[in-house]
Design a protein around this motif. Structure first.
Motif, PDB file in Angstrom:
ATOM      1  N   MET A  75      -6.806   5.634 -19.736  1.00 60.68           N
ATOM      2  CA  MET A  75      -6.333   5.100 -18.454  1.00 60.68           C
ATOM      3  C   MET A  75      -7.312   5.496 -17.348  1.00 60.68           C
ATOM      4  O   MET A  75      -7.697   6.666 -17.244  1.00 60.68           O
ATOM      5  CB  MET A  75      -4.937   5.641 -18.131  1.00 60.68           C
ATOM      6  N   ILE A  76      -7.693   4.535 -16.539  1.00 58.29           N
ATOM      7  CA  ILE A  76      -8.589   4.817 -15.423  1.00 58.29           C
ATOM      8  C   ILE A  76      -7.780   5.300 -14.224  1.00 58.29           C
ATOM      9  O   ILE A  76      -6.784   4.687 -13.841  1.00 58.29           O
ATOM     10  CB  ILE A  76      -9.410   3.572 -15.062  1.00 58.29           C
ATOM     11  N   GLN A  77      -8.205   6.405 -13.644  1.00 61.91           N
ATOM     12  CA  GLN A  77      -7.541   6.995 -12.480  1.00 61.91           C
ATOM     13  C   GLN A  77      -8.533   7.074 -11.326  1.00 61.91           C
ATOM     14  O   GLN A  77      -9.722   7.336 -11.533  1.00 61.91           O
ATOM     15  CB  GLN A  77      -7.041   8.396 -12.801  1.00 61.91           C
ATOM     16  N   ILE A  78      -8.033   6.845 -10.118  1.00 59.21           N
ATOM     17  CA  ILE A  78      -8.857   6.966  -8.910  1.00 59.21           C
ATOM     18  C   ILE A  78      -8.199   7.997  -8.005  1.00 59.21           C
ATOM     19  O   ILE A  78      -7.067   7.802  -7.554  1.00 59.21           O
ATOM     20  CB  ILE A  78      -8.985   5.625  -8.181  1.00 59.21           C
ATOM     21  N   HIS A  79      -8.895   9.091  -7.752  1.00 63.82           N
ATOM     22  CA  HIS A  79      -8.354  10.186  -6.943  1.00 63.82           C
ATOM     23  C   HIS A  79      -9.067  10.229  -5.593  1.00 63.82           C
ATOM     24  O   HIS A  79     -10.254  10.572  -5.523  1.00 63.82           O
ATOM     25  CB  HIS A  79      -8.545  11.527  -7.655  1.00 63.82           C
ATOM     26  N   PRO A  80      -8.394   9.865  -4.494  1.00 57.38           N
ATOM     27  CA  PRO A  80      -9.029   9.966  -3.178  1.00 57.38           C
ATOM     28  C   PRO A  80      -9.270  11.424  -2.802  1.00 57.38           C
ATOM     29  O   PRO A  80      -8.506  12.322  -3.201  1.00 57.38           O
ATOM     30  CB  PRO A  80      -8.006   9.306  -2.240  1.00 57.38           C
ATOM     31  N   LEU A  81     -10.329  11.665  -2.038  1.00 57.45           N
ATOM     32  CA  LEU A  81     -10.681  13.024  -1.598  1.00 57.45           C
ATOM     33  C   LEU A  81     -10.689  13.058  -0.074  1.00 57.45           C
ATOM     34  O   LEU A  81     -11.741  12.895   0.560  1.00 57.45           O
ATOM     35  CB  LEU A  81     -12.040  13.422  -2.166  1.00 57.45           C
ATOM     36  N   PRO A  82      -9.521  13.263   0.551  1.00 58.58           N
ATOM     37  CA  PRO A  82      -9.422  13.132   2.000  1.00 58.58           C
ATOM     38  C   PRO A  82      -9.814  14.368   2.792  1.00 58.58           C
ATOM     39  O   PRO A  82      -9.989  14.294   4.006  1.00 58.58           O
ATOM     40  CB  PRO A  82      -7.927  12.820   2.203  1.00 58.58           C
TER      41      PRO A  82
END
Length: 251
Positions: free
Chosen positions: A1-8
């Motif tokens: 599964m592809i995951q996208i984790h924002p880094l704010p």
């Protein structure tokens, strides 16, 4: 599964900042332990900021060509002068439009020069692209390798418009540790037919996926970590995505 984790949690980046450390801290704050198969997508803007690619527009004196193009495009002649300095050639000039072939080969509006979200600073400023975005990506990855046991691949992303379609999307202008372009020519499809023209812009696809998390306006999220990808071919820089000018069918 592809995951996208924002880094704010990176904050405002200034010239000379240790961007690798800021990114590592943001990954840690997100509760992520990086893997070698991860891709850290970093927006061009914070790379350019850290590298001090600001220009004080009060120091720019437009030449005759810039003044001529400014009249056509209705743009600030100082910006036009910077576009000319950063470009191989001008592709298209018309009211409110100035498309240039950047010296890196990328074809983009205003040679990638930006005035939005520049943060605090004196005077009227503009921000240029990194001198060599592939080299910037490599430096970032090398610095991250000194922080983590496994350094992820690094993509430097920017937003491009596209001919024949409205809207911008993200593309890779710098890359290290990942094949930006995957050549499938010679492979076969499910029916056994040989693929003759298929090349996959993997770097651009990842950049666009990360752009769903980083946004294009005031989101304040200048990087994202993409997880769940795999590849088996050799790394290629983002420069591999640039079609040579002799193959430009629309000149």
């Amino acid at each position: 599964m592809i995951q996208i984790h924002p880094l704010p949690s990176i904050g405002e980046v200034r010239p000379g900042d240790d961007l690798a450390r800021a990114l590592a801290n943001a990954v840690h704050a997100a509760g992520i332990i990086p893997l070698a198969s991860d891709v850290l997508a970093v927006t061009q803007k914070i790379v350019s900021k850290a590298e001090g690619r600001f220009v004080d527009l009060d120091t720019v004196t437009p030449g005759p060509k810039a003044l001529e193009l400014a009249e056509i495009t209705r743009k600030d002649p100082r910006i036009v002068e910077l576009v000319l300095a950063e470009s191989q050639n001008i592709v298209r000039a018309m009211p409110n439009v100035l498309i240039a072939r950047h010296r890196s080969g990328h074809v983009m509006a205003n040679a990638g020069i930006d005035r939005s979200n520049l943060g605090p600073g004196d005077g009227d400023r503009a921000l240029l692209l990194p001198v060599d975005a592939d080299a910037s990506a490599a430096r970032l990855r090398n610095a991250l390798a000194a922080i983590w046991p496994e350094a992820p691949a690094v993509l430097i992303t920017d937003s491009f418009g596209r001919p024949w379609r409205y809207g911008v999307t993200c593309v890779a202008i710098g890359a290290s540790g990942i094949p930006s372009l995957v050549d499938r020519r010679g492979d076969v499809d499910r029916d056994g037919r040989t693929l003759e023209v298929t090349q996959i812009a993997l770097g651009d696809m990842i950049a666009t996926a990360a752009g769903l998390a980083t946004g294009e306006g005031a989101e304040g999220i200048p990087a994202a970590l993409v997880r769940g990808l795999s590849w088996t071919v050799a790394d290629t820089p983002a420069a591999a995505l640039v079609r040579p000018i002799e193959e430009d069918l629309f000149r």
